[in-house]
Write an enzyme that holds these catalytic residues in place. Structure first.
Site, PDB file in Angstrom:
ATOM      1  N   THR A   1       0.827  -1.194   0.000  1.00 48.58           N
ATOM      2  CA  THR A   1       0.000   0.000   0.000  1.00 48.58           C
ATOM      3  C   THR A   1       0.863   1.247   0.000  1.00 48.58           C
ATOM      4  OG1 THR A   1      -1.623  -1.267   1.247  1.00 48.58           O
ATOM      5  CG2 THR A   1      -1.923   1.108   1.234  1.00 48.58           C
TER       6      THR A   1
ATOM      7  N   ASN B   1      -2.258  -4.620  -2.485  1.00 47.39           N
ATOM      8  CA  ASN B   1      -2.275  -5.500  -1.324  1.00 47.39           C
ATOM      9  C   ASN B   1      -0.857  -5.892  -0.937  1.00 47.39           C
ATOM     10  OD1 ASN B   1      -3.635  -6.529   0.839  1.00 47.39           O
ATOM     11  ND2 ASN B   1      -4.235  -8.423  -0.157  1.00 47.39           N
TER      12      ASN B   1
ATOM     13  N   GLY C   1       0.003   0.055   5.506  1.00 48.11           N
ATOM     14  CA  GLY C   1       0.305  -0.770   6.669  1.00 48.11           C
ATOM     15  C   GLY C   1      -0.751  -1.785   7.034  1.00 48.11           C
ATOM     16  N   GLY C   2      -1.616  -2.185   6.085  1.00 50.07           N
ATOM     17  CA  GLY C   2      -2.616  -3.190   6.403  1.00 50.07           C
ATOM     18  C   GLY C   2      -3.517  -2.733   7.531  1.00 50.07           C
TER      19      GLY C   2
END
Length: 566
Positions: free
Chosen positions: A376, A396, A467-468
């Site tokens: 990301t 992703n 950073g998910g």
């Protein structure tokens, strides 16, 4: 990055000049039009945005240029084969809107593609190859942004990216490290080794990466708009590549894809107005819940043990509700107004004990709603007129599905992993979800991407990060830090140490070196389970414009060179 550094950056600049890629001397920040600021994850993307501003473009034009440039120079994080969200503020009429360019599941998708006869996940099905790929949204979002909000033609805004792809650019140390980390993945991928490796090995810094096929695809978008990607010669190549790798894409999936405008999540926090991403991003609602809960307590320092305890408990509750209720609001009824409401936060806050952690397993019965129901990148832009953009884009995981469509240069995402296969099966970010986020045809998977504006008496802050699942806690801590500052220091905000809790697994993740032993002992004494991760995480990009004197700041996360969980 908000500015070009020294050392290797100087070498990169010299090589670019040798290749005929002209960027002006000095740092990008020094050449920003007065009153404008850009922070992005790569200096060449930042410079692309400033080039467009200097040519008379506005923040929205710059946002298109930055997104396209990042697709070239940061291919492991974002690109034409991915998607994301653009949060916009138009100064002329104060319109605020989010452009949702999140990927969608193909129309022919079925859950059986991802689960075996015993209902167990098929290894790699959501993470690699054609079955992992959602229909890309980034090109549609860029065209929508340029057409409805920009001033300049795509021939102008995409020109920097076309040049970088066609003529090449010297990769930096970050690219070299990430390519080394994913070397085997790229070697075993479809079309990836040929472009991203050198003799099947990760390149060294200063290697010139050329992507002429990607340049040609960008030129198709210049000439034909969205049809240059979702039709013409590009679309059949995308479908053929994905399906050869096990996918079920169709030409109609691409032809029917649309970027959608959505009303952002909006709420108040300690005198500031926060505007953030709407579903299918969980970010805005999770921020609203967490900050509304924290508002029930006296203001505190989020990196003191007592303040951190409250932040952790607020995040624990917000992430539990994320797992229980959130999904694509075009497919499921989500009680968003109540989740973001002050009364619900009051009930949630009442369950927090300032002295002891609440086990996540004990949350289910604490509060109920009154009605049932890495990787990301981020960049931030403010122009001299006050237009602003916060954009978080993704493919992703690092280098997506490991699949490039032949002849296009387009690296395909693996966003299908962001759906929930079953409530008890976590995804790669260890996030659990409910039927609200299950795989369905044409549905958009839930996301943690959280581009955010904060408006208060000091001015306007634009921030976000990759950073998910940790994006939400990063932005939350950034907002609290900003609210606690009387004089804004963006560099301090983006560099401050981080911790994270997401309900499950029931642990507090902390950055290495960020918190000393007494701090850790104080959290453990409250019943928290601590997990020190291997590397620091995130790559926050923030800009600020002062309401007092119109001055601007831009700051890029010093962690940008790390290979953390992006």
């Amino acid at each position: 990055m908000s500015r070009v550094g020294h050392g290797f950056r100087g070498l990169a600049h010299a090589l670019l000049l040798a290749l005929g890629i002209v960027i002006a001397a000095g740092t990008p920040a020094a050449q920003a039009p007065a009153g404008a600021a850009i922070a992005s994850a790569h200096p060449l993307a930042t410079e692309a945005g400033y080039q467009v501003l200097r040519q008379g473009g506005n923040a929205f034009d710059a946002a298109v240029a930055i997104a396209a440039a990042l697709a070239v120079v940061e291919p492991y994080s974002s690109g034409l084969g991915g998607g994301g969200f653009w949060l916009l503020h138009r100064a002329a009429d104060r319109k605020q809107v989010m452009i949702d360019a999140r990927e969608t599941a193909p129309a022919a998708v079925t859950l059986s593609t991802y689960l075996d006869a015993d209902g167990k996940p098929i290894a790699g099905a959501t993470r690699r190859g054609g079955t992992a790929a959602g229909i890309p949204g980034a090109p549609a979002g860029m065209v929508h942004l340029a057409r409805d909000y920009g001033r300049l033609a795509l021939a102008v805004t995409l020109a920097p990216a076309v040049r970088l792809a066609r003529d090449g650019f010297p990769v930096d140390a970050r690219y070299a490290r990430i390519a080394k980390l994913r070397e085997r993945y790229l070697r075993d991928g479809v079309g990836t080794a040929r472009i991203f490796l050198t003799n099947d090995e990760a390149p060294q810094p200063a290697h010139v990466l050329r992507q002429p096929e990607l340049a040609a695809t960008l030129e198709q978008i210049v000439q034909h708009g969205r049809d240059g990607f979702y039709g013409g010669r590009v679309a059949p190549a995308l479908v053929a590549a994905v399906n050869a790798a096990g996918g079920v894409w169709s030409l109609s999936d691409l032809a029917n894809y649309r970027a959608v405008e959505r009303a952002p999540v909006r709420f108040d926090y300690r005198g500031a107005t926060v505007i953030s991403a709407a579903l299918p991003s969980a970010g805005g609602l999770s921020l609203a819940q967490s900050l509304n809960i924290l508002e029930r307590f006296a203001p505190g320092e989020p990196r003191e043990p007592s303040g951190a305890h409250l932040v952790i408990e607020a995040l624990r509750r917000a992430f539990e509700d994320r797992a229980r209720y959130l999904g694509d609001s075009d497919f499921v009824k989500v009680p968003g107004a109540e989740l973001a409401g002050k009364s619900y936060a009051r009930r949630r806050a009442a369950t927090i004990d300032a002295a002891i952690a609440t086990p996540s397993d004990g949350l289910a019965a604490e509060a109920t709603l009154t009605e049932g129901s890495v990787n990301t990148t981020h960049y931030s832009v403010i122009d001299a007129e006050g237009n602003r953009v916060g954009a978080t884009l993704s493919i992703n995981f690092l280098f997506g599905a490991g699949l490039i469509a032949a002849g296009t240069g387009v690296l395909i995402n693996n966003q299908m992993d962001d759906f929930s296969l079953r409530p008890e099966i976590p995804n790669a970010y260890r996030l659990r979800g409910s039927a609200a986020n299950r795989i369905e045809p044409r549905k958009r998977p839930l996301s943690s991407m959280t581009p955010t504006f904060v408006e208060d008496a000091k001015g306007v802050l634009v921030l976000g990060a990759p950073g998910g699942s940790r994006i939400i806690s990063m932005v939350l801590l950034g907002i609290i830090d900003y609210a606690n500052q009387s004089e804004v220091d963006l560099a301090r905000i983006v560099a401050a140490p981080r911790y994270h809790h997401q309900y499950w697994p029931d642990r507090v993740e902390i950055e290495p070196g960020g918190f000393n032993e007494p701090w850790r002992a104080a959290l453990v004494a409250k019943g928290h389970k601590l997990h020190v991760v291997e590397r620091k995480w995130g790559n926050m990009q923030a800009v600020f414009k002062s309401s007092r004197d119109g001055s601007v700041q831009a700051a890029s996360d010093p962690r940008g060179g790390e290979i953390g969980w992006y």
